[in-house]
Design an enzyme around this catalytic site. Structure first.
Site, PDB file in Angstrom:
ATOM      1  CB  THR A 150      -1.027  -0.042   1.162  1.00  0.00           C
ATOM      2  OG1 THR A 150      -1.920   1.058   1.011  1.00  0.00           O
ATOM      3  CG2 THR A 150      -0.388   0.010   2.535  1.00  0.00           C
ATOM      4  CE  LYS A 175      -1.242   0.462  -3.528  1.00  0.00           C
ATOM      5  NZ  LYS A 175      -2.646   0.598  -3.816  1.00  0.00           N
ATOM      6  CG  ASN A 210      -2.569  -4.354  -5.622  1.00  0.00           C
ATOM      7  OD1 ASN A 210      -2.348  -5.109  -6.566  1.00  0.00           O
ATOM      8  ND2 ASN A 210      -3.723  -4.345  -4.974  1.00  0.00           N
ATOM      9  CG  ASP A 227      -4.918  -1.245  -5.948  1.00  0.00           C
ATOM     10  OD1 ASP A 227      -5.492  -1.866  -5.024  1.00  0.00           O
ATOM     11  OD2 ASP A 227      -3.818  -0.687  -5.805  1.00  0.00           O
ATOM     12  N   GLY A 232      -5.183  13.321  -7.789  1.00  0.00           N
ATOM     13  CA  GLY A 232      -3.967  12.590  -7.419  1.00  0.00           C
ATOM     14  C   GLY A 232      -3.370  11.917  -8.633  1.00  0.00           C
ATOM     15  CB  ALA A 233      -0.630  12.151 -10.450  1.00  0.00           C
TER      16      ALA A 233
END
Ligand code: NDP
Length: 266
Positions: free
Chosen positions: A62, A66, A87, A102, A123-124
């Site tokens: 997590t 990753k 992941n 994911d 987010g990126a």
């Protein structure tokens, strides 16, 4: 004689993770000889060495490791190859095989949101990459906004509209997904409030990858009467797929899903 297998989740932070509870509930109820623990790992470059030192059969990874997990593997299979984000790791005869569960876990989670053709990802990082690439595969239009410029180049190459907070221009979205860790261990919004307000006023659905709490982002969506969901179903979706990989299909998917869901009541 059975050797009990050991699995773990690596992260920083990791104390919030429900993965040990989820996987242990499956192992215990289906009499699978394995235990799942958590490992607080600060330095992602130590992942491989720590994995072998603990004698693990597999692991989940997590935030924020990753991408480091991708580097730690000997071989990458499936969707993870496309996005460079891992992941789930399985120890196959001393070789680390990397997967990503994911993206499909998230698609399972948003099945109830119909007609999603146009999304904005906040987010990126690793999760954003997984979801972005997965949505593009289904011909969904993907915009991305991130706090800093650096990680946006991946999305630019994929043909997404990308923004930092300074350059953001709001559009109309079917779904907005928070994949930042803002709100995970603090009470921050994923972007300044005026930006979040403008986004929420133009979307039909909202989702957050964070689970187990109503993040400030979801709280604002709730106040604006937007249909929203937290990351619990995504967690379940990715967990079921990871468990199938861990047990090498020795357990039925439906049984794994039943007991993983049960762990949410604990
Ligand atoms: P990464 O570390 O790869 O990426 C984090 C992203 O969040 C980066 O884009 C970063 O921006 C941004 N960010 C971090 N802090 C802030 C902040 N205070 N304000 C605005 N942006 C911020 O993380 P992951 O992609 O691995 O995970 C992201 C989140 O998704 C975590 O909260 C994780 O728990 C959750 N998650 C949940 C899953 C589930 O099953 N429900 C599955 C996977 C993830 P920058 O580039 O500027 O640093």
């Amino acid at each position: 004689m059975f050797t009990k297998q050991l699995f773990a989740i690596f992260g920083d932070p990791v104390s919030h993770s429900r993965s040990p509870l989820m996987h242990n509930c499956v192992f215990k109820n289906l009499n699978y000889p394995a235990t799942y623990t958590r490992v607080h790992l600060k330095d992602g470059s130590k992942l491989r060495e720590t994995f072998f030192k603990l004698g693990l059969s597999g692991a989940n990874i997590t935030v924020p490791h990753k991408e480091a997990a991708f580097e730690a593997c000997d071989e990458i299979r499936g969707f993870a190859k496309k996005i460079g984000v891992v992941n789930t790791i399985v120890n196959e005869n001393g070789k680390l095989i990397g997967y990503n569960t994911d993206a499909d876990g998230f698609m399972f989670a948003i099945e109830e949101f119909s007609d999603v053709k146009n999304i904005l990802i906040l987010g990126a990082g690793g999760t954003a990459k997984a979801l972005g690439a997965r949505f593009l595969q289904d011909d969904v239009k993907v915009d991305v906004i991130n706090r800093s410029e650096g990680r946006l180049s991946y999305f630019k190459e994929l043909g997404c509209n990308t923004f930092t907070w300074d350059s953001f221009k709001v559009n109309k979205y079917d779904l907005v997904v928070n994949t930042t860790s803002a709100g995970l261990k603090d009470e921050e919004l994923p972007a300044p409030k005026n930006i979040i307000d403008s986004i929420l006023d133009k979307t039909s659905f909202v989702a957050d990858a964070i689970y187990g709490k109503l993040t400030p982002f979801l709280k604002l969506a709730q106040e604006k009467n937007i249909i929203y969901k937290d990351g619990a179903d995504m967690l379940l979706g990715q967990g079921v797929l990871a468990n199938q990989l861990f047990v090498n299909s020795a357990l039925e998917k439906a049984d794994i899903s039943t007991f993983m869901k049960k762990s949410f009541e604990l």
